[in-house]
Scaffold this motif. Structure first.
Motif, PDB file in Angstrom:
ATOM      1  N   SER A   1     -78.829  -2.051  32.819  1.00 15.21           N
ATOM      2  CA  SER A   1     -77.577  -2.422  33.485  1.00 15.21           C
ATOM      3  C   SER A   1     -77.570  -2.017  34.954  1.00 15.21           C
ATOM      4  N   VAL A   2     -78.502  -1.146  35.353  1.00 16.69           N
ATOM      5  CA  VAL A   2     -78.473  -0.636  36.739  1.00 16.69           C
ATOM      6  C   VAL A   2     -79.737  -0.951  37.544  1.00 16.69           C
ATOM      7  N   SER A   3     -80.724  -1.611  36.936  1.00 16.12           N
ATOM      8  CA  SER A   3     -81.994  -1.860  37.644  1.00 16.12           C
ATOM      9  C   SER A   3     -82.696  -3.078  37.064  1.00 16.12           C
ATOM     10  N   CYS A   4     -83.893  -3.367  37.588  1.00 16.32           N
ATOM     11  CA  CYS A   4     -84.672  -4.498  37.058  1.00 16.32           C
ATOM     12  C   CYS A   4     -85.627  -4.024  35.957  1.00 16.32           C
TER      13      CYS A   4
ATOM     14  N   ASP B   1     -80.435   4.377  42.790  1.00 16.57           N
ATOM     15  CA  ASP B   1     -80.776   3.769  44.070  1.00 16.57           C
ATOM     16  C   ASP B   1     -82.273   3.905  44.341  1.00 16.57           C
ATOM     17  N   ARG B   2     -82.790   5.102  44.072  1.00 13.42           N
ATOM     18  CA  ARG B   2     -84.202   5.412  44.306  1.00 13.42           C
ATOM     19  C   ARG B   2     -85.114   4.573  43.410  1.00 13.42           C
ATOM     20  N   LEU B   3     -84.688   4.436  42.158  1.00  7.21           N
ATOM     21  CA  LEU B   3     -85.443   3.632  41.195  1.00  7.21           C
ATOM     22  C   LEU B   3     -85.519   2.187  41.672  1.00  7.21           C
ATOM     23  N   ASN B   4     -84.386   1.663  42.137  1.00 11.73           N
ATOM     24  CA  ASN B   4     -84.344   0.279  42.619  1.00 11.73           C
ATOM     25  C   ASN B   4     -85.178   0.085  43.882  1.00 11.73           C
ATOM     26  N   ARG B   5     -85.244   1.122  44.706  1.00 11.59           N
ATOM     27  CA  ARG B   5     -86.074   1.027  45.911  1.00 11.59           C
ATOM     28  C   ARG B   5     -87.557   1.062  45.547  1.00 11.59           C
ATOM     29  N   LEU B   6     -87.907   1.962  44.628  1.00 17.71           N
ATOM     30  CA  LEU B   6     -89.317   2.094  44.247  1.00 17.71           C
ATOM     31  C   LEU B   6     -89.847   0.783  43.660  1.00 17.71           C
ATOM     32  N   TYR B   7     -89.045   0.161  42.806  1.00 15.08           N
ATOM     33  CA  TYR B   7     -89.484  -1.075  42.145  1.00 15.08           C
ATOM     34  C   TYR B   7     -89.009  -2.339  42.861  1.00 15.08           C
ATOM     35  N   LYS B   8     -88.386  -2.164  44.039  1.00 14.62           N
ATOM     36  CA  LYS B   8     -87.893  -3.299  44.828  1.00 14.62           C
ATOM     37  C   LYS B   8     -87.087  -4.255  43.957  1.00 14.62           C
ATOM     38  N   CYS B   9     -86.151  -3.686  43.217  1.00 10.78           N
ATOM     39  CA  CYS B   9     -85.303  -4.485  42.326  1.00 10.78           C
ATOM     40  C   CYS B   9     -84.347  -5.366  43.153  1.00 10.78           C
TER      41      CYS B   9
END
Length: 261
Positions: free
Chosen positions: A109-112, A253-261
């Motif tokens: 629900s919060v990332s790719c 936020d960090r997770l989405n940046r790392l995986y470029k979601c």
């Protein structure tokens, strides 16, 4: 005499009840992990752990961040999603499996990131098992990759998220390369032989600020030998530290940046 005995008996049990209630308050992820791994006796086929719950394959990995040194990301598909197969060992009860599944699903629900059940033909997957303690490798390892969630002490939403974030490529917040600007480590209070858990790592910080409320941040008494703090926030020592019970906005936020979601 008899009445007195009954009264003291009642008091004793009320005290026990209060104690039990107290321990069931939601503990921070750091406290839960430390409790679960405190007296861990690994089996011969289990990995060495650093930082309390990070599995490493060899001593050479002790201060290396796989994400900066060799790449640790799970592959992204053409639809922009990252599908990560998982297998939950059948020694978990249905209630325990539900806790694990809830943790896995909390990412979609919060990332790719999409955790999906293992299928024949998958070359790499997370093998979620109840081994000795709670631990995970950092980032994608290839093949079957153990995430240990011991039935004794690791089955909480926060610990599941914490170990999955390790598997996705994240280290502990207090080992961030810039932590000395945010935390003072009191080396003299750390259990002898445990100081390496506070070694800084050349981490990918994703341009995000240090997060005292990260689910990857241990609490201020982690690895303390004398009940004195091992970590204190600076400049304001009163800031709440390591009390997360689930992923923070910054973690997401960090997770989405790392995986470029």
């Amino acid at each position: 005499m008899r009445t007195v005995h009954t009264i003291s008996h009642t008091m004793c049990c009320a005290e026990v009840a209060t104690m039990e209630e107290d321990t069931s308050r939601e503990l921070s992820v750091g406290e839960l992990l430390e409790r679960a791994n405190r007296d861990r006796t690994p089996d011969f086929d289990e990995p060495t752990l650093i930082g309390g719950d990070i599995a490493i394959k060899s001593e050479a990995d002790r201060n290396a961040d796989p994400c900066t040194s060799r790449g640790c990301l799970w592959e992204k598909w053409s639809d922009g999603k990252v599908y990560i197969p998982y297998y939950i060992a059948n020694h978990f009860s249905s209630r325990e499996k539900a806790i694990i599944t809830r943790g896995l699903e909390s990412f979609s629900s919060v990332s790719c990131i999409r955790f999906r059940p293992y299928q024949n033909g998958d070359h790499e997957w997370l093998s979620i098992e109840s081994r000795n303690g709670c631990y995970s490798y950092v980032g994608r390892q290839g093949g079957a990759q153990t995430v240990s969630l011991s039935r004794q002490g690791c089955l909480y939403h926060s610990t599941v998220q914490h170990e999955l974030l390790h598997a996705l490529g994240f280290n502990h917040e207090q080992t961030r390369s810039d932590r000395d600007s945010y935390i003072r480590v009191y080396w003299e209070n750390i259990i002898d032989g445990m100081a390496y858990n506070f070694d800084k790592i050349n981490t990918l910080n994703q341009g995000t600020s240090y997060d005292y409320n990260s689910v990857m941040q241990y609490e201020r008494y982690a690895f303390s030998k004398n009940n004195r703090p091992t970590m204190v926030p600076i400049p304001n020592s009163n800031v709440s530290l390591g009390q997360a019970t689930q992923m923070s906005k910054n973690d997401i936020d960090r997770l989405n940046r790392l995986y470029k979601c």
